[in-house]
Design an enzyme around this catalytic site. Structure first.
Site, PDB file in Angstrom:
ATOM      1  N   TYR A  91     -13.929   7.160 -13.915  1.00 33.18           N
ATOM      2  CA  TYR A  91     -13.463   6.540 -13.242  1.00 33.18           C
ATOM      3  C   TYR A  91     -14.307   4.886 -13.883  1.00 33.18           C
ATOM      4  CZ  TYR A  91     -14.729   2.670  -9.324  1.00 33.18           C
ATOM      5  OH  TYR A  91     -14.312   1.500  -8.445  1.00 33.18           O
ATOM      6  N   ASN A 121      -4.863  -4.751  -6.988  1.00 31.04           N
ATOM      7  CA  ASN A 121      -6.732  -3.877  -6.543  1.00 31.04           C
ATOM      8  C   ASN A 121      -6.777  -2.395  -6.292  1.00 31.04           C
ATOM      9  OD1 ASN A 121      -8.912  -4.744  -3.849  1.00 31.04           O
ATOM     10  ND2 ASN A 121      -7.381  -3.431  -2.894  1.00 31.04           N
ATOM     11  N   THR A 171     -16.019   0.583   1.371  1.00 29.90           N
ATOM     12  CA  THR A 171     -15.037   0.837   1.852  1.00 29.90           C
ATOM     13  C   THR A 171     -14.837   2.729   1.816  1.00 29.90           C
ATOM     14  OG1 THR A 171     -14.732   1.592  -0.140  1.00 29.90           O
ATOM     15  CG2 THR A 171     -14.357  -0.712   0.168  1.00 29.90           C
ATOM     16  N   ASP A 198       0.713  -1.132   0.139  1.00 24.91           N
ATOM     17  CA  ASP A 198      -0.217  -0.165   0.145  1.00 24.91           C
ATOM     18  C   ASP A 198       1.108   1.313  -0.289  1.00 24.91           C
ATOM     19  OD1 ASP A 198      -3.296   0.012   0.912  1.00 24.91           O
ATOM     20  OD2 ASP A 198      -2.753   2.245   0.985  1.00 24.91           O
ATOM     21  N   LYS A 244     -12.489   1.623 -15.389  1.00 23.12           N
ATOM     22  CA  LYS A 244     -12.731   0.709 -14.726  1.00 23.12           C
ATOM     23  C   LYS A 244     -12.901  -0.831 -15.838  1.00 23.12           C
ATOM     24  CE  LYS A 244     -11.642   0.642 -10.467  1.00 23.12           C
ATOM     25  NZ  LYS A 244     -10.497  -0.287  -9.687  1.00 23.12           N
TER      26      LYS A 244
END
Length: 295
Positions: free
Chosen positions: A161, A91, A196, A39, A165
Site C-alpha cells: 500500500y 479516488n 471508511t 464505481d 501511494k
C-alpha cells in the site's frame, strides 16, 4: 485556478460508491457540480446518486479503473454530453495489510493495478483533454489524486500500500509542475485514517485494519469523510498541490521530514507493538474458539 467556483462544473469521481469517493460526490453536488459517480460496484454508485443533495446532479456508471479503455470511454462520454471535463478525481483504491512475506504476487498485482494503474488510466484519459482545453491561457481543468499519509511516510506491515501511494504522490507532484503552464491543476490528497470501509478490508494473515490504524496509532476517532471532502474542495479551489489532513497528520508529516532517523526508529517500534497486538488477538480468538475448559 484560485477561487474556483464548482457550480456547473463537469466532474468524474472514481470509487464514488462509498467512503471518500461518496463524500466527494456529495460535496461536489452540494457545490453545484454535475458528477459522474463511477464505481466497480454499480449498486453502490447508484446509492450515492440517490443520497446526494444539492443544486448539482449525479449519475452512476459502472467502471473498472484497471481497464484503460473503459476509463477513456467514461471521459469521452462526459465530453460528448457536456462539451468538456473540468474535474477528474482519481479516488478508487484498495488496501492490503500484513507481513510482506505473506503477500503473494497476486496481492502485489491487484494493488498495483488499482492504486497505480487506475490513477494512471485516469490521468492518461483526462490530462491531454484538459491541456487542449487550456490552450490560449484558459483554465483547462483540475486532477485530484487520492493518496494517503502512507504516500508521505513509510509504515511497516503496509508495504504494498505504501509503495503504491508513494507512486501516486510522486506522479501528482511531477504532473503539477508540468500542468501549471498549461492551465491544468493537480492536487494530491494525503489523509491519515478516514472512517471508511477500507479500514476493515485487505487483511492478510493476522493483520487487523482498525487495530492498526486506530488503536496502534492512538487515534480515538478516524477522520470524517464529509469533512475531508470539504477540505479537498477547498484545496482545489485554492489551487493547492498537496492536502495533508487532519492537523495531527500534518504535524506527524512535519516531524518525519525534520527527524527522519527518529521517525524510522519509531516506525520499527510501532511494528513491534502491532505484532504483539496481533499475537494477543489471535491468542484470545483461539481461547474463545476452544470454549470453556472442563475441570
Amino acid at each position: 485556478m484560485s477561487g474556483l467556483d464548482f457550480a456547473g462544473r463537469q466532474a468524474i469521481v472514481t470509487g464514488g460508491g462509498s467512503g471518500i469517493g461518496a463524500a466527494l460526490c456529495q460535496a461536489l453536488v452540494a457545490a453545484g457540480a454535475h458528477v459522474v459517480v463511477a464505481d466497480l460496484d454499480g449498486a453502490a454508485a447508484r446509492r450515492t446518486t440517490q443520497r446526494v443533495v444539492g443544486p448539482g446532479s449525479a449519475r452512476a456508471v459502472v467502471l473498472d479503473v484497471t481497464d484503460a479503455a473503459a476509463v477513456q470511454a467514461v471521459v469521452d462520454d462526459v465530453v460528448a454530453r457536456a462539451g468538456r471535463l473540468d474535474l477528474m478525481f482519481n479516488n478508487a483504491g484498495i488496501s492490503l495489510g500484513g507481513e510482506t512475506e505473506e503477500l503473494t504476487l497476486e496481492h502485489w498485482s491487484s494493488i498495483i493495478d488499482v492504486n497505480i494503474r487506475g490513477v494512471v488510466h485516469g490521468v492518461a484519459a483526462a490530462y491531454p483533454l484538459m491541456v487542449r482545453q487550456g490552450v490560449g491561457g484558459a483554465w483547462g481543468g483540475h486532477i485530484v489524486n487520492t493518496a494517503s499519509m502512507g504516500g508521505l511516510m513509510a509504515a511497516g506491515l503496509l508495504t504494498s500500500y505504501v509503495m503504491t501511494k508513494h507512486a501516486v504522490v510522486g506522479l501528482s507532484l511531477a504532473l503539477r509542475s508540468e500542468g501549471a503552464a498549461k492551465g491544468v491543476g493537480v492536487t494530491v490528497v494525503c489523509p491519515s485514517a478516514v472512517d471508511t470501509p477500507i479500514l476493515d478490508k485487505g487483511a492478510v494473515g493476522r493483520f487487523h485494519g482498525r487495530d492498526y490504524f486506530l488503536k496502534g496509532q492512538g487515534v480515538r476517532h478516524p477522520h470524517d469523510p464529509a469533512r475531508l471532502a470539504d477540505e479537498v474542495l477547498a484545496a482545489v479551489a485554492k489551487g493547492r498541490g498537496i492536502l495533508v489532513a487532519p492537523r495531527t497528520a500534518r504535524i506527524t508529516w512535519l516531524v518525519g521530514r525534520l527527524a527522519p532517523r527518529l521517525t524510522q526508529r519509531m516506525s520499527i517500534g510501532f511494528v513491534a507493538k502491532q505484532r504483539a497486538m496481533q499475537a494477543a488477538r489471535a491468542e484470545e480468538a483461539g481461547r474463545l474458539a476452544s470454549g470453556p475448559q472442563k475441570l
